[in-house]
Every structure is written in C-alpha cells, then in structure tokens.
Design a protein around this motif. Structure first.
Motif, PDB file in Angstrom:
ATOM      1  N   THR A 127      37.177  37.609  34.560  1.00  0.00           N
ATOM      2  CA  THR A 127      37.615  38.346  35.742  1.00  0.00           C
ATOM      3  C   THR A 127      36.572  39.392  36.101  1.00  0.00           C
ATOM      4  O   THR A 127      35.891  39.935  35.225  1.00  0.00           O
ATOM      5  N   HIS A 128      36.425  39.629  37.390  1.00  0.00           N
ATOM      6  CA  HIS A 128      35.657  40.768  37.903  1.00  0.00           C
ATOM      7  C   HIS A 128      36.460  41.293  39.088  1.00  0.00           C
ATOM      8  O   HIS A 128      36.161  40.994  40.245  1.00  0.00           O
ATOM      9  N   ASP A 129      37.484  42.070  38.792  1.00  0.00           N
ATOM     10  CA  ASP A 129      38.419  42.500  39.829  1.00  0.00           C
ATOM     11  C   ASP A 129      37.817  43.603  40.701  1.00  0.00           C
ATOM     12  O   ASP A 129      37.293  44.606  40.190  1.00  0.00           O
ATOM     13  N   ARG A 130      37.909  43.389  41.998  1.00  0.00           N
ATOM     14  CA  ARG A 130      37.472  44.368  42.994  1.00  0.00           C
ATOM     15  C   ARG A 130      38.241  44.087  44.279  1.00  0.00           C
ATOM     16  O   ARG A 130      38.500  42.929  44.608  1.00  0.00           O
ATOM     17  N   LEU A 131      38.553  45.134  45.037  1.00  0.00           N
ATOM     18  CA  LEU A 131      39.006  44.913  46.400  1.00  0.00           C
ATOM     19  C   LEU A 131      37.869  44.246  47.179  1.00  0.00           C
ATOM     20  O   LEU A 131      36.689  44.494  46.912  1.00  0.00           O
ATOM     21  N   ARG A 135      34.749  45.924  48.372  1.00  0.00           N
ATOM     22  CA  ARG A 135      33.801  46.382  47.346  1.00  0.00           C
ATOM     23  C   ARG A 135      33.276  45.244  46.486  1.00  0.00           C
ATOM     24  O   ARG A 135      32.492  45.464  45.576  1.00  0.00           O
ATOM     25  N   MET A 136      33.719  44.031  46.746  1.00  0.00           N
ATOM     26  CA  MET A 136      33.349  42.895  45.907  1.00  0.00           C
ATOM     27  C   MET A 136      31.991  42.354  46.317  1.00  0.00           C
ATOM     28  O   MET A 136      31.769  42.011  47.482  1.00  0.00           O
ATOM     29  N   SER A 137      31.078  42.268  45.349  1.00  0.00           N
ATOM     30  CA  SER A 137      29.769  41.700  45.641  1.00  0.00           C
ATOM     31  C   SER A 137      29.851  40.180  45.621  1.00  0.00           C
ATOM     32  O   SER A 137      30.812  39.595  45.097  1.00  0.00           O
ATOM     33  N   ASP A 183      30.075  39.119  42.098  1.00  0.00           N
ATOM     34  CA  ASP A 183      31.430  39.230  41.559  1.00  0.00           C
ATOM     35  C   ASP A 183      32.238  37.974  41.880  1.00  0.00           C
ATOM     36  O   ASP A 183      33.011  37.488  41.051  1.00  0.00           O
ATOM     37  N   GLY A 219      42.787  42.723  44.885  1.00  0.00           N
ATOM     38  CA  GLY A 219      41.696  42.949  43.963  1.00  0.00           C
ATOM     39  C   GLY A 219      41.292  41.726  43.170  1.00  0.00           C
ATOM     40  O   GLY A 219      40.352  41.793  42.369  1.00  0.00           O
ATOM     41  N   GLN A 220      41.965  40.598  43.385  1.00  0.00           N
ATOM     42  CA  GLN A 220      41.658  39.387  42.622  1.00  0.00           C
ATOM     43  C   GLN A 220      41.409  38.189  43.530  1.00  0.00           C
ATOM     44  O   GLN A 220      41.729  37.060  43.181  1.00  0.00           O
ATOM     45  N   ASN A 270      38.678  36.688  44.145  1.00  0.00           N
ATOM     46  CA  ASN A 270      37.779  35.747  43.462  1.00  0.00           C
ATOM     47  C   ASN A 270      38.535  34.952  42.392  1.00  0.00           C
ATOM     48  O   ASN A 270      38.423  33.722  42.316  1.00  0.00           O
TER      49      ASN A 270
END
Length: 228
Positions: free
Chosen positions: A75-79, A82-84, A87, A132-133, A135
C-alpha cells in the motif's frame, strides 16, 4: 503462495501444510518464521525473472504447482491530489501485475497436469472503495476482472480462478491504523471485530478444493459489505 511471510499469507501457508500439502512461500522482505512443511523462496513479484526462478525452486522441491495463492501486496495510501504517479503505478505493479506474472507462470504447469486452482487475494476495498486508497482499490478491483477472464479462458481445462476479498484483518497493515480509524471501521462491521488471518485461510483452502466454484468473489469481512 506469494507474500507468505506474515499475516494472511503465512496463516494460509500453514493451513495447507497442516493438511499435508507441500507448500512454497515467497517473500520480499523479512523471511517467514520456520514452519514444518514449508519452504521459503525470496521473490519480488514485480520482476518476471525472479518469479520464474521462484517457480523453478518450488517445482524442484515439490513438483508441479497445482494450487497458486497470489497474496503479495503493498500500500501507498494518499489522497489523489497528493498521490504521485509512482505511488499509483508501484501499487498496481505489485498487487495486480504481480498476480498476472505469477498466474501466467503457474498456468504452464497446470495445463500440463490438466488441473489447477488459482486464488487471488483482493480486498473489500475493491468493492466499495476508500478515501486515500484509489491506487490500492483499483489494483484489487482489477483482480476480479482478471479472475473472471481466466475463468472463461481456462474453465474447460479444470483450472479454476477465484477471488477472496478480506475485510479488516489482524495483520501488520491493520495495526498501522490509528485508533480512530479502527473504531470507525469496526462500527461498520456487524461482527464487531477484526478477522483473524486463519479465518481468511479457511476460505482460501475451501476454494483450493472447490472444483465447481469459478470466477467467484467471496468476501470475508464480518458482514461489512453485506455481500456487495
């Protein structure tokens, strides 16, 4: 069994070993604890060469792989704002494309044997999403379409492909949640508690022996999704 060094993966590997099966687990980071009936092979599922080598080692030790459990995940949780791109793509590469790599390799032997069982470990997040998930949810949802496509391709060859979608489970991933996050998730779970990894393992083991269950998505979520 990919991602078999802890949590759901290790519990599932031990469940098969107790039943007398010969089990190989892969790991990328920490080695799994020593367990009777298991061998461990280092493998990063984002690398096709490592996947091929892991299968060669498993086949040398145990013979043809007739049951594959694709569990490796990150996981690489980000909104989203803000998600690259990294990510997003790194999570998809491990959680979805990694499953493609190991399934493609496993199918070779299954076709020769005329028999096979593939179980993909998804998540209930794939079915209802989570802030936030994006991805993680996209990758885990992709496993459903992948499994159902394989069902059409391989069903007549006695090779099944099904999906298990755990809800919140007692793993390192859930232990990283804040107390507020845990309370919020449990408030939406009729069972009122987290799943134990062994409870997910029981469903995986059922699918490994269920020859007429094809392309199914089985939630193991304490009723949180109510069959969604």
């Amino acid at each position: 069994m990919t991602g078999g060094n802890r949590g759901i993966g290790l519990a599932t590997a031990r469940r098969f070993a107790r039943a007398g099966d010969r089990v190989t687990v892969t790991y990328r980071g920490a080695e799994p604890p020593v367990s009777e009936g298991l061998i461990a092979v280092r493998c990063d599922v984002t690398d096709s060469q490592q996947v091929d080598q892991a299968f060669k080692e498993a086949e040398a030790a145990h013979g043809p792989v007739t049951v594959l459990v694709a569990n490796a995940g990150v996981t690489h949780d980000r909104l989203l704002v803000r998600m690259s791109e990294e990510d997003f793509t790194s999570v998809v590469d491990t959680n979805l494309t990694g499953a493609f790599r190991v399934a493609r390799r496993a199918i070779r032997g299954m076709l020769r044997e005329g028999h096979g069982r593939i179980v993909l470990i998804s998540s209930t997040v794939a079915l209802h999403g989570a802030a936030g998930q994006a991805n993680y949810a996209a990758a885990k949802a992709g496993l459903v379409g992948f499994a159902r496509s394989l069902t059409h391709e391989l069903g007549s060859r006695d090779i099944t492909c099904n999906v298990v979608a755990p809800g919140l489970t007692e793993t390192d991933m859930s232990r990283a949640l804040t107390e507020e996050q845990r309370r919020d998730l449990l408030s939406q779970t009729p069972a009122g508690r987290l799943a134990r990894p062994e409870e997910v393992a029981d469903v995986v083991a059922f699918l490994a022996g269920a020859g007429y269950v094809r392309g199914a998505v089985i939630p193991v979520d304490g009723g949180a999704g109510l069959g969604h």
